[in-house]
Design an enzyme around this catalytic site. Sequence first.
Site, PDB file in Angstrom:
ATOM      1  CB  SER A   7      85.044  32.500  69.025  1.00 33.61           C
ATOM      2  OG  SER A   7      83.839  33.151  68.724  1.00 33.61           O
ATOM      3  CG  HIS A  32      87.854  35.838  68.288  1.00 26.70           C
ATOM      4  ND1 HIS A  32      88.836  36.421  67.497  1.00 26.70           N
ATOM      5  CD2 HIS A  32      86.774  35.682  67.478  1.00 26.70           C
ATOM      6  CE1 HIS A  32      88.368  36.597  66.269  1.00 26.70           C
ATOM      7  NE2 HIS A  32      87.108  36.160  66.225  1.00 26.70           N
ATOM      8  CG  ASP A  34      83.481  36.317  66.408  1.00 20.77           C
ATOM      9  OD1 ASP A  34      84.345  36.644  65.580  1.00 20.77           O
ATOM     10  OD2 ASP A  34      83.493  35.235  67.020  1.00 20.77           O
ATOM     11  CG  MET A  36      79.111  38.906  63.812  1.00 17.55           C
ATOM     12  SD  MET A  36      78.501  37.246  63.486  1.00 17.55           S
ATOM     13  CE  MET A  36      79.966  36.274  63.800  1.00 17.55           C
ATOM     14  CG  HIS A  65      86.554  38.992  63.609  1.00 16.06           C
ATOM     15  ND1 HIS A  65      86.228  37.685  63.295  1.00 16.06           N
ATOM     16  CD2 HIS A  65      86.630  39.654  62.420  1.00 16.06           C
ATOM     17  CE1 HIS A  65      86.102  37.572  61.983  1.00 16.06           C
ATOM     18  NE2 HIS A  65      86.323  38.755  61.426  1.00 16.06           N
ATOM     19  CG  MET A  67      83.027  39.889  61.024  1.00 25.89           C
ATOM     20  SD  MET A  67      82.662  38.232  61.636  1.00 25.89           S
ATOM     21  CE  MET A  67      82.980  38.469  63.359  1.00 25.89           C
ATOM     22  CG  MET A 138      87.471  35.675  57.960  1.00 27.43           C
ATOM     23  SD  MET A 138      87.336  35.426  59.740  1.00 27.43           S
ATOM     24  CE  MET A 138      85.933  34.310  59.857  1.00 27.43           C
ATOM     25  CG  ASP A 171      87.743  33.599  63.257  1.00 23.79           C
ATOM     26  OD1 ASP A 171      87.219  32.613  63.788  1.00 23.79           O
ATOM     27  OD2 ASP A 171      87.283  34.755  63.329  1.00 23.79           O
TER      28      ASP A 171
END
Length: 215
Positions: A7, A32, A34, A36, A65, A67, A138, A171
């Site tokens: 990540s 990865h 993230d 957000m 990913h 979010m 998660m 994750d």
Amino acid sequence: MIKVSPSILAGDLLNFRSEVERCKKGGADFIHLDVMDGHFVPNLTFGLPFVKSLARDRILPLDLHLMVANTDYVYEQYLAYLGKDDRMAVHYESTVHLDRVINNIRLKGVQAGVAINPASSIALLYPIVEIVDFVLVMSVNPGFSHQSFIDYTFTKIAELKSNFPVEVEVDGGVNVGNVKRLASLGVEVIVAGGAVFTGGCVEENIRKLKVAACG
Ligand code: DX5
Ligand code: ZN
């Protein structure tokens, strides 16, 4: 051998290109990302321009990913930068038309995953699990790197694996101390932030995770 998806959120974002290159050297299988939005999760990270830059150079396949609170409204913009070696997970908790979104990701030839929070039951996934390429379980509450693995998620992973032949990615809080147990449950992919980017050498940390998974 278990696949490792470092990540980048836990890495040095001022040097993200060299961080990704080091991950590749260490044998990482994905990078990865993230994404957000400060709404679905309390943290705000990076968005389209960042993903676009990484997609342009293709150092490693992208493991996106998402979010965000409004998945249905924004996912196609991210999808536009992904290709057949990439994957994208959207959250069960923030995707209203989950069936449509998963089908559209797959239509583009990108691997489609559904991500699920620690407190959400695996049973919620039963209708959709047959059409996803992977489930992103998660093992921390999404929002931040460097959190501790939530132990009851082992039970959820076991439930999923014993009922469906679906690929599972885990994750949050994964490290050399718990990766063997995850591998024994049949987990195919692990995300690792702190365990890759904190202390020691990135390349070596990835190798250690792979070795520890084999036990
Ligand atoms: C948390 C993120 C994770 C996180 C992983 O919301 O989805 O990908 O960056 O970092 P570690 O491995 O440090 O928990
Ligand atoms: Zn993540």
